[in-house]
Enzyme design. Sequence first.
Site, short mmCIF file in Angstrom:
data_model
loop_
_atom_site.label_atom_id
_atom_site.label_comp_id
_atom_site.label_asym_id
_atom_site.label_seq_id
_atom_site.Cartn_x
_atom_site.Cartn_y
_atom_site.Cartn_z
N LYS A 185 0.76 4.60 1.02
CA LYS A 185 -0.05 5.33 1.99
C LYS A 185 0.79 6.44 2.60
O LYS A 185 1.55 6.20 3.54
CB LYS A 185 -0.56 4.37 3.08
CG LYS A 185 -1.41 5.02 4.14
CD LYS A 185 -2.10 3.98 5.02
CE LYS A 185 -1.14 3.13 5.81
NZ LYS A 185 -1.85 2.26 6.79
N ASN A 222 -10.96 -7.13 7.29
CA ASN A 222 -10.17 -6.09 7.95
C ASN A 222 -10.03 -6.43 9.43
O ASN A 222 -11.03 -6.50 10.16
CB ASN A 222 -10.84 -4.73 7.77
CG ASN A 222 -9.93 -3.57 8.16
OD1 ASN A 222 -8.90 -3.77 8.80
ND2 ASN A 222 -10.32 -2.37 7.79
N GLU A 259 -6.45 -7.95 5.74
CA GLU A 259 -6.14 -6.53 5.76
C GLU A 259 -5.85 -6.07 7.20
O GLU A 259 -6.54 -6.46 8.13
CB GLU A 259 -7.32 -5.70 5.23
CG GLU A 259 -7.78 -6.06 3.84
CD GLU A 259 -8.99 -5.23 3.44
OE1 GLU A 259 -9.15 -4.11 3.96
OE2 GLU A 259 -9.81 -5.72 2.64
N GLU A 287 0.81 -1.22 0.00
CA GLU A 287 0.00 0.00 0.00
C GLU A 287 0.84 1.27 0.00
O GLU A 287 1.69 1.46 0.87
CB GLU A 287 -0.92 0.01 1.21
CG GLU A 287 -1.95 1.11 1.19
CD GLU A 287 -3.14 0.78 2.05
OE1 GLU A 287 -4.08 0.18 1.52
OE2 GLU A 287 -3.12 1.10 3.25
#
Length: 257
Positions: free
Chosen positions: A56, A180, A210, A54
């Site tokens: 981010k 998640n 996740e 990711e």
Amino acid sequence: MNANEDEIAPAVRSILAAAREREGGTERLAVDARSLTDAVAAVEADGRVPIIAEVKPTSPTTEGTRDEDPVELAEQMVAGGAAALSVLTEPEHFGGSTANLRRIREAVDVPVLRKDFVVREDQLDVVESDVVLLIARFVDDLAGLVEAAESRGFQALVEVHDAAELEAALAADASIIGINNRDLAKLEVDLVTFEEVATGVPDDVTLIAESGVSTVDDVRRMRAAGADALLVGTAIMGAGDVTENVRRLTTATQETT
């Protein structure tokens, strides 16, 4: 599946409110998507762990930022063996942008996930990506939004956190599901979440773990619980070399325990 907003952490409530106000696209997109499931299978066939790395820049749940060019970071992740990339496009709270996603997707040859709070159909038409994130908890008509995404050529990654949300995702015919480990009510992370919810996921669904994965032991634990791939942000974007951070996780199951 609409959430009771009193149960959502204030930081998440703020992100959701901003998402609802954000404008959508004006023209319907038609996307020629790179297959995430094929990318995951190819990495696994090579004896490595499929990691969705990711990009981010920042987050309400992490400290600090990385100021390098997002394209350079993305290329370093691919060099480390990432099966796919996740790119934040939420601007106010995560420092993301659709411009970054466009640039990254042009620069790499792996599938790119648009990581954002998409709550309406017109918001699908803002930018092309290979995969789009749909968070079951925040979507009123999940089946309708999954269908709208797939009709444009997107692959839909439907994110869930508990058994009820998983049931909604399966009812919406989601073929890619992410569990998640972060509780959006308390912003606490517990890998047990994946282990418990994953037991209800059919074998023909591509299953992604996740949040909360930071060590090679975490990778092994999620793989043992049934994760086909793992979406990892902080452990890659944090301290150290991005390429090596990805490589360490993709080779986690090759190391001697």
